[in-house]
Design a protein around this motif. Structure first.
Motif, PDB file in Angstrom:
ATOM      1  N   LYS A 150       0.834  -1.192   0.000  1.00 48.40           N
ATOM      2  CA  LYS A 150       0.000   0.000   0.000  1.00 48.40           C
ATOM      3  C   LYS A 150       0.878   1.254   0.000  1.00 48.40           C
ATOM      4  CE  LYS A 150      -3.919   2.046   2.311  1.00 48.40           C
ATOM      5  NZ  LYS A 150      -4.811   1.987   3.444  1.00 48.40           N
ATOM      6  N   GLY A 151       0.637   2.154  -0.933  1.00 48.13           N
ATOM      7  CA  GLY A 151       1.357   3.420  -0.989  1.00 48.13           C
ATOM      8  C   GLY A 151       2.713   3.369  -1.653  1.00 48.13           C
TER       9      GLY A 151
ATOM     10  N   TYR B   6       7.908   1.323  -8.344  1.00 42.14           N
ATOM     11  CA  TYR B   6       8.030   1.135  -6.906  1.00 42.14           C
ATOM     12  C   TYR B   6       8.692   2.373  -6.320  1.00 42.14           C
ATOM     13  CZ  TYR B   6       9.468  -0.726  -2.403  1.00 42.14           C
ATOM     14  OH  TYR B   6       9.653  -0.905  -1.059  1.00 42.14           O
ATOM     15  N   GLU B   7       8.051   2.995  -5.354  1.00 40.90           N
ATOM     16  CA  GLU B   7       8.612   4.170  -4.692  1.00 40.90           C
ATOM     17  C   GLU B   7       9.393   3.706  -3.472  1.00 40.90           C
ATOM     18  OE1 GLU B   7       6.919   8.057  -2.457  1.00 40.90           O
ATOM     19  OE2 GLU B   7       6.049   7.581  -4.408  1.00 40.90           O
ATOM     20  N   TYR B   8      10.700   3.898  -3.497  1.00 37.30           N
ATOM     21  CA  TYR B   8      11.544   3.382  -2.429  1.00 37.30           C
ATOM     22  C   TYR B   8      12.044   4.457  -1.467  1.00 37.30           C
ATOM     23  CZ  TYR B   8      15.206   4.771  -5.731  1.00 37.30           C
ATOM     24  OH  TYR B   8      15.990   5.469  -6.617  1.00 37.30           O
ATOM     25  N   GLU B   9      11.877   5.723  -1.803  1.00 41.68           N
ATOM     26  CA  GLU B   9      12.365   6.776  -0.918  1.00 41.68           C
ATOM     27  C   GLU B   9      11.703   8.096  -1.291  1.00 41.68           C
ATOM     28  OE1 GLU B   9      16.642   8.897   0.199  1.00 41.68           O
ATOM     29  OE2 GLU B   9      16.599   7.212  -1.161  1.00 41.68           O
TER      30      GLU B   9
END
Length: 64
Positions: A13-14, A29-32
């Motif tokens: 999620k998110g 994919y948001e990793y930071e």
């Protein structure tokens, strides 16, 4: 380059985003997130992890 087999799209999620470009949709994919204090905004760090199948939006071809 994408592999020739499909896997389910992760359900974090998110962290999972979809971006449409032309006829294809990509899974990111948001990793930071980096906050710029002087300009007061956030810069997201993202990476492409796969490409959605055209007939099934719950599966993707994974990236290397």
């Amino acid at each position: 380059m994408y592999y020739d087999f499909s896997v389910p799209v992760p359900k974090e999620k998110g962290k999972i985003l979809f971006k449409k470009k032309g006829n294809s949709s990509y899974v990111l994919y948001e990793y930071e997130r980096e906050y710029k204090k002087d300009k007061q905004y956030v810069i997201p760090k993202r990476s492409i992890i796969g490409k959605l199948l055209s007939d099934n939006s719950e599966r993707m071809f994974p990236n290397e």
